[in-house]
Design a protein around this motif. Sequence first.
Motif, short mmCIF file in Angstrom:
data_model
loop_
_atom_site.label_atom_id
_atom_site.label_comp_id
_atom_site.label_asym_id
_atom_site.label_seq_id
_atom_site.Cartn_x
_atom_site.Cartn_y
_atom_site.Cartn_z
N VAL A 60 0.91 -1.26 -0.43
CA VAL A 60 0.36 -0.19 0.29
C VAL A 60 0.92 1.24 0.16
O VAL A 60 1.57 1.09 0.43
CB VAL A 60 -1.04 0.14 0.98
N LYS A 61 0.23 2.29 -0.40
CA LYS A 61 1.02 3.24 -0.52
C LYS A 61 0.22 4.72 -0.90
O LYS A 61 -0.65 4.74 -1.22
CB LYS A 61 2.05 3.44 -1.37
N ILE A 62 0.55 6.08 -0.29
CA ILE A 62 -0.62 7.10 -0.78
C ILE A 62 -0.12 6.81 -2.02
O ILE A 62 1.09 7.70 -2.42
CB ILE A 62 0.31 8.31 0.75
N SER A 63 -0.74 7.79 -2.95
CA SER A 63 -0.57 8.23 -4.50
C SER A 63 -0.21 9.71 -4.54
O SER A 63 0.44 9.69 -5.34
CB SER A 63 -2.49 7.19 -5.36
N LYS A 64 -1.07 9.41 -3.77
CA LYS A 64 -1.04 11.67 -3.81
C LYS A 64 -2.04 12.23 -2.46
O LYS A 64 -3.16 11.52 -1.60
CB LYS A 64 -1.39 11.61 -5.05
N ILE A 65 -1.56 12.84 -2.47
CA ILE A 65 -2.36 14.14 -1.40
C ILE A 65 -2.67 15.52 -1.93
O ILE A 65 -1.59 16.08 -2.13
CB ILE A 65 -1.60 14.36 0.22
N THR A 66 -4.39 15.34 -1.82
CA THR A 66 -4.58 16.70 -2.42
C THR A 66 -4.63 18.07 -1.39
O THR A 66 -5.12 18.33 -2.61
CB THR A 66 -5.93 16.36 -3.72
N LYS A 67 -5.25 17.49 -0.78
CA LYS A 67 -5.48 18.53 0.14
C LYS A 67 -5.28 18.74 1.48
O LYS A 67 -5.91 17.23 2.19
CB LYS A 67 -6.91 18.87 -0.18
N THR A 78 2.83 19.94 2.33
CA THR A 78 4.37 20.04 1.90
C THR A 78 4.98 19.78 0.47
O THR A 78 3.89 19.44 -0.23
CB THR A 78 4.95 19.04 2.36
N GLU A 79 6.27 20.20 -0.13
CA GLU A 79 6.69 20.04 -1.58
C GLU A 79 6.45 17.97 -1.87
O GLU A 79 5.86 18.20 -3.04
CB GLU A 79 7.79 20.65 -1.37
N ASP A 80 7.42 17.96 -1.24
CA ASP A 80 7.18 16.35 -1.83
C ASP A 80 5.95 15.40 -0.97
O ASP A 80 5.76 14.90 -0.21
CB ASP A 80 8.54 15.46 -0.66
N LYS A 81 4.71 15.42 -1.62
CA LYS A 81 3.66 14.72 -1.18
C LYS A 81 2.55 13.53 -2.21
O LYS A 81 2.05 13.56 -1.74
CB LYS A 81 2.51 15.89 -0.76
N ASN A 82 3.88 13.62 -2.83
CA ASN A 82 3.56 12.35 -3.51
C ASN A 82 3.87 11.03 -4.14
O ASN A 82 5.44 11.29 -4.02
CB ASN A 82 2.83 13.13 -4.97
N ASN A 83 3.29 10.55 -4.64
CA ASN A 83 4.41 9.12 -5.05
C ASN A 83 5.54 8.84 -3.85
O ASN A 83 6.60 8.23 -4.06
CB ASN A 83 5.36 9.52 -6.47
N LYS A 110 -8.96 20.59 9.42
CA LYS A 110 -10.55 20.41 8.96
C LYS A 110 -10.31 18.96 8.07
O LYS A 110 -11.95 18.86 7.49
CB LYS A 110 -10.25 22.29 7.67
N GLU A 111 -9.97 19.12 7.13
CA GLU A 111 -9.43 18.12 5.58
C GLU A 111 -7.94 17.62 5.24
O GLU A 111 -7.06 18.72 4.85
CB GLU A 111 -10.36 19.19 4.35
N LEU A 112 -8.47 16.52 5.24
CA LEU A 112 -6.73 15.99 4.38
C LEU A 112 -7.51 15.23 3.56
O LEU A 112 -8.09 13.95 3.58
CB LEU A 112 -6.36 15.71 5.84
N SER A 113 -7.41 15.35 2.14
CA SER A 113 -8.11 14.41 1.10
C SER A 113 -7.00 13.94 -0.18
O SER A 113 -5.73 14.84 0.00
CB SER A 113 -8.86 15.73 0.04
N GLY A 114 -6.75 12.24 -0.66
CA GLY A 114 -6.21 12.01 -1.50
C GLY A 114 -6.39 10.90 -1.84
O GLY A 114 -7.59 10.39 -2.20
N GLU A 115 -5.40 9.90 -2.17
CA GLU A 115 -5.71 8.84 -3.02
C GLU A 115 -5.07 7.30 -2.39
O GLU A 115 -3.41 8.11 -2.58
CB GLU A 115 -5.49 8.80 -4.20
#
Length: 280
Positions: A60-67, A78-83, A110-115
């Motif tokens: 499993v991994k975090i594919s992306k953080i959008t918000k 943060t700048e390094d937030k994906n992959n 308030k919100e943490l969103s991603g994939e």
Amino acid sequence: MKIKLLSTSLFLIITSVSFSQKISVSEINEKRSTSDNSFSNECEIELKISGDEVRKYKFVKISKITKAIDDQGIDLLTEDKNNDDYTKIDQTAKIKVETKIPARKVKTIKELSGEVSLYNPNQANGSEIKITNYQNKTNVNLLPAKSGLEIIYLTKESYAKYVKENKDKKEEELKKLPEAARQLAQGLLGAFEGLFSSDDTTDDNKIYFYVNGDKSKFVDLYFEDTTGKKIERNGSMRSDALFTYYFEEKPNPSWKLVINIETDKSIKKIPFKLIDIELP
């Protein structure tokens, strides 16, 4: 330097449910310091993924953080937030997200969103490619053309030969090559000039691969012995398209090369949205 470490556990309090999977916050570690060092100031949020479908996957991994915003509307991305790299799923599937430190007066994110991506490599879904006699397959793409990715095994001798055969080709000649061959030639020629000039004997314990294309699909590369046991490596290094792997011994011709890549059938992407995450 003053450092304060705060942590809290929020099991199954804040949940995002999608595709029969449940994503919840299990723990928050917040570290603050008077130092400007970014490693001394961080907010780490651990997410837990549960559901019957999770059992079908190994990583499993975090594919992306959008918000990621706090209750004051401040952006915490943060700048390094994906992959991020994949982590193995053991008894539970847990992954960590790092954000900027919220202000002292902030009480919630308030919100943490991603994939999130679940990944299960095997030969049936095309995500696990096993290659015997890899040492005889230099300077060619080891992956199927449809993968959208090229992985090429390089040695001192094979690279020198490739450069010698192609360096003097004119641009007009390169244009006549098939698209895949042309891109490979342009990528390799001169890209690693001087790389193999060292006489260091430890070079024999290194293995080089050139990776071209959508590198986000490249998950891992390792070797197995004749019994199927994974060969442990001393480390690895990446410099743009060149991947170097280090071993305690000179790689054995009997080793089997195993490449893991993402394919449509090997991954499952789960979007999530967590609201009002209480900070410690």
